[in-house]
Scaffold this motif. Sequence first.
Motif, short mmCIF file in Angstrom:
data_model
loop_
_atom_site.label_atom_id
_atom_site.label_comp_id
_atom_site.label_asym_id
_atom_site.label_seq_id
_atom_site.Cartn_x
_atom_site.Cartn_y
_atom_site.Cartn_z
N VAL A 43 0.84 -1.21 -0.07
CA VAL A 43 -0.09 0.08 -0.22
C VAL A 43 0.93 1.13 0.06
N LEU A 44 0.50 2.22 -0.57
CA LEU A 44 1.23 3.66 -0.65
C LEU A 44 0.28 4.74 -0.26
N ALA A 45 0.68 5.72 0.58
CA ALA A 45 0.00 6.90 0.95
C ALA A 45 0.41 7.75 -0.20
N ASP A 46 -0.41 8.69 -0.63
CA ASP A 46 -0.09 9.85 -1.44
C ASP A 46 -1.06 11.28 -1.27
N ARG A 47 -0.21 12.17 -1.01
CA ARG A 47 -0.99 13.51 -1.01
C ARG A 47 -1.77 13.98 -2.17
N SER A 52 -4.65 19.52 -5.89
CA SER A 52 -5.51 18.84 -5.08
C SER A 52 -5.95 19.36 -3.89
N LYS A 53 -7.32 19.16 -3.48
CA LYS A 53 -7.79 19.66 -2.25
C LYS A 53 -7.06 19.03 -1.08
N ILE A 54 -6.88 17.73 -1.03
CA ILE A 54 -6.05 16.80 0.11
C ILE A 54 -4.53 17.78 0.07
N PHE A 55 -3.96 17.76 -1.01
CA PHE A 55 -2.59 18.48 -0.92
C PHE A 55 -2.51 19.69 -0.20
#
Length: 59
Positions: A43-47, A52-55
Motif C-alpha cells: 500500500v502507498l499513501a499519496d498526498r 488537489s484539495k487534499i494536498f
Amino acid sequence: MGKVCYGRIKSKKALTNVSNKVPNEYKYSSLAELNVVLKQCNVLADRGSENSKIFLAKD
C-alpha cells in the motif's frame, strides 16, 4: 499484517484493515515514514497533486 493482494479480496476492505491497524502499531512522523510501513503491506499513501484539495488542506 500481510500484504494486500488486489483482486483477491475487496480493495476497500483490505485498505481499511491496513489503515486501521498501522496507526495503532507503528509510530511515524512523516508521510515518508508512514509509506515505509505501508509498503510492507503493498500500500502507498499519496498526498495527491499540488493543486488537489487534499494536498492543499492544512492540519
